[in-house]
Design an enzyme around this catalytic site. Sequence first.
Site, PDB file in Angstrom:
ATOM      1  CG  HIS A 209      31.737  52.329  47.619  1.00 35.24           C
ATOM      2  ND1 HIS A 209      33.185  53.026  48.130  1.00 35.24           N
ATOM      3  CD2 HIS A 209      31.171  51.900  48.554  1.00 35.24           C
ATOM      4  CE1 HIS A 209      32.894  52.817  49.418  1.00 35.24           C
ATOM      5  NE2 HIS A 209      31.865  52.390  49.778  1.00 35.24           N
TER       6      HIS A 209
HETATM    7  C1  UD1 Z   1      28.945  48.057  51.407  1.00 30.19           C
HETATM    8  C2  UD1 Z   1      28.774  48.685  52.652  1.00 30.19           C
HETATM    9  C3  UD1 Z   1      29.721  50.213  52.972  1.00 30.19           C
HETATM   10  C4  UD1 Z   1      31.020  49.645  52.395  1.00 30.19           C
HETATM   11  C5  UD1 Z   1      31.163  49.025  50.959  1.00 30.19           C
HETATM   12  C6  UD1 Z   1      32.572  48.596  50.566  1.00 30.19           C
HETATM   13  C7  UD1 Z   1      26.728  48.274  53.822  1.00 30.19           C
HETATM   14  C8  UD1 Z   1      25.310  49.084  54.133  1.00 30.19           C
HETATM   15  N1  UD1 Z   1      27.436  48.998  52.919  1.00 30.19           N
HETATM   16  O1  UD1 Z   1      28.226  48.818  50.390  1.00 30.19           O
HETATM   17  O2  UD1 Z   1      29.637  50.450  54.023  1.00 30.19           O
HETATM   18  O3  UD1 Z   1      31.880  50.887  52.242  1.00 30.19           O
HETATM   19  O4  UD1 Z   1      30.254  47.699  51.330  1.00 30.19           O
HETATM   20  O5  UD1 Z   1      32.652  48.060  49.423  1.00 30.19           O
HETATM   21  O6  UD1 Z   1      26.881  47.459  54.405  1.00 30.19           O
HETATM   22  N2  UD1 Z   1      27.819  43.470  44.545  1.00 30.19           N
HETATM   23  C9  UD1 Z   1      28.376  42.824  43.484  1.00 30.19           C
HETATM   24  N3  UD1 Z   1      29.307  42.179  43.896  1.00 30.19           N
HETATM   25  C10 UD1 Z   1      29.612  42.249  45.120  1.00 30.19           C
HETATM   26  C11 UD1 Z   1      29.220  42.873  46.105  1.00 30.19           C
HETATM   27  C12 UD1 Z   1      28.179  43.781  45.920  1.00 30.19           C
HETATM   28  O7  UD1 Z   1      28.123  42.992  42.315  1.00 30.19           O
HETATM   29  O8  UD1 Z   1      30.681  41.294  45.608  1.00 30.19           O
HETATM   30  C13 UD1 Z   1      26.790  44.629  43.964  1.00 30.19           C
HETATM   31  C14 UD1 Z   1      25.482  44.144  44.525  1.00 30.19           C
HETATM   32  O9  UD1 Z   1      24.730  43.262  44.122  1.00 30.19           O
HETATM   33  C15 UD1 Z   1      24.829  45.677  44.656  1.00 30.19           C
HETATM   34  C16 UD1 Z   1      25.785  46.493  44.785  1.00 30.19           C
HETATM   35  O10 UD1 Z   1      27.073  45.926  44.369  1.00 30.19           O
HETATM   36  O11 UD1 Z   1      24.169  45.970  43.340  1.00 30.19           O
HETATM   37  C17 UD1 Z   1      26.220  47.143  46.359  1.00 30.19           C
HETATM   38  O12 UD1 Z   1      26.637  46.202  47.160  1.00 30.19           O
HETATM   39  P1  UD1 Z   1      26.153  46.167  48.662  1.00 30.19           P
HETATM   40  O13 UD1 Z   1      27.104  44.989  49.314  1.00 30.19           O
HETATM   41  O14 UD1 Z   1      24.746  46.361  48.931  1.00 30.19           O
HETATM   42  O15 UD1 Z   1      26.821  47.576  49.250  1.00 30.19           O
HETATM   43  P2  UD1 Z   1      28.178  48.354  49.004  1.00 30.19           P
HETATM   44  O16 UD1 Z   1      27.757  49.426  48.195  1.00 30.19           O
HETATM   45  O17 UD1 Z   1      29.086  47.394  48.532  1.00 30.19           O
END
Ligand code: UD1
Length: 365
Positions: A209
């Site tokens: 991820h």
């Molecule tokens: C975040 C953390 C990362 C951790 C990861 C675990 C930061 C900078 N990064 O990254 O260190 O390893 O979480 O999972 O804080 N999304 C959903 N549903 C959710 C959460 C996210 O659809 O419940 C989507 C968001 O809309 C976005 C993408 O997933 O498009 C990324 O989510 P985001 O929380 O920004 O970062 P992670 O990649 O999850």
Amino acid sequence: MAAQAKVVLVAGARPNFVKLAPLYKAIKDEGRLRPFIVHTGQHYDHTMSGSFFSDLEIPVPDANLDVGPGSHAVQTGTIMMRFESLLPKLEARCVVVFGDVNSTIACALVAAKQGIPVAHVEAGLRSNDWTMPEEINRVLTDRLSNRLYTPTRDASNNLLREGIPSERIVFAGNIMVDTLRAHLPTIDHGSVLRQYGVEARRYVLVTLHRPSNVDDADTFGELWRALNRAARDEVVLFPVHPRTRATLKRLEPPAPGSRLRLSEPLPYRTFLALLANARVVLTDSGGVQEETTALGIPCVTARPNTERPITITEGTNRLVPPGDAQQLVIALQEADGYRGRIPDLWDGRTAERIAHDLGKRCDEW
Ligand code: UD1
């Protein structure tokens, strides 16, 4: 008896919940402090958040900042604004933050500016890779923290090198191992393996991820080639993070008859069962590198570096460049030979040590 001081525990993203669960319980058991849970809402899907609260038996958060998705600045800024107005109402003695996600730095910064002591659980990890958003979060959070609980001695040494006074640093051990040890014996492993149609030690488990791996179609293309190649020989289980889903849509689907199986993100206990019984794990997650070392399961990490070097020097982990499908496939084939030992203080009692220390510290703050 004196009123219990309130300690705010902040969690926002999936790996935070796994670290919060044992500390919440240990603080309750220790009795000197009253835990108050703030969920920032950084992760909000049931599979990324709610399922962890139920699986790990964490109570419903006392407050939810509901930030949801957004760019780094939007997410970090919104958490800061909402936590800034909540925190003064809580009369907190201390704010505890976990790991390295955006919620961690956002709430540490707000608390520090309001003069409330910050304790950081999982302090001192360094990849020395400033292109990782988590590395920026780690360094800044540690600089703001009054109490720094490290998982390993090398993490304590990183902090000393950066000039953090030694009296603030406590080598407490790895708190995720507390959660792992509490749950492992209570899971029906056979029924999880049957549900996923796999046999113990005869499949590869995959998690990917990191933005550096999944946002770039070329890099992810190589990883995808490696998975498809590995799935010719054995089952490859791949629970897909929401971020990874978007890139996957642009790639060729697995060939008919492939043993590559995709799923939604898994609840903690299901994932742990699949982790504990895998032949090898391919990941880019920090937590999974540690969990495989704690379980003695071979791990191939698709990254050029790691902030968790002990998983290589003492554990079962190997780093492989993510942009080279052939090297990834070879590493997965050779993984049966990866052996390791359990690092010091990865013993299931980290939360107890932190709760005890925090109780004493909060008397002084
Ligand atoms: C975040 C953390 C990362 C951790 C990861 C675990 C930061 C900078 N990064 O990254 O260190 O390893 O979480 O999972 O804080 N999304 C959903 N549903 C959710 C959460 C996210 O659809 O419940 C989507 C968001 O809309 C976005 C993408 O997933 O498009 C990324 O989510 P985001 O929380 O920004 O970062 P992670 O990649 O999850």
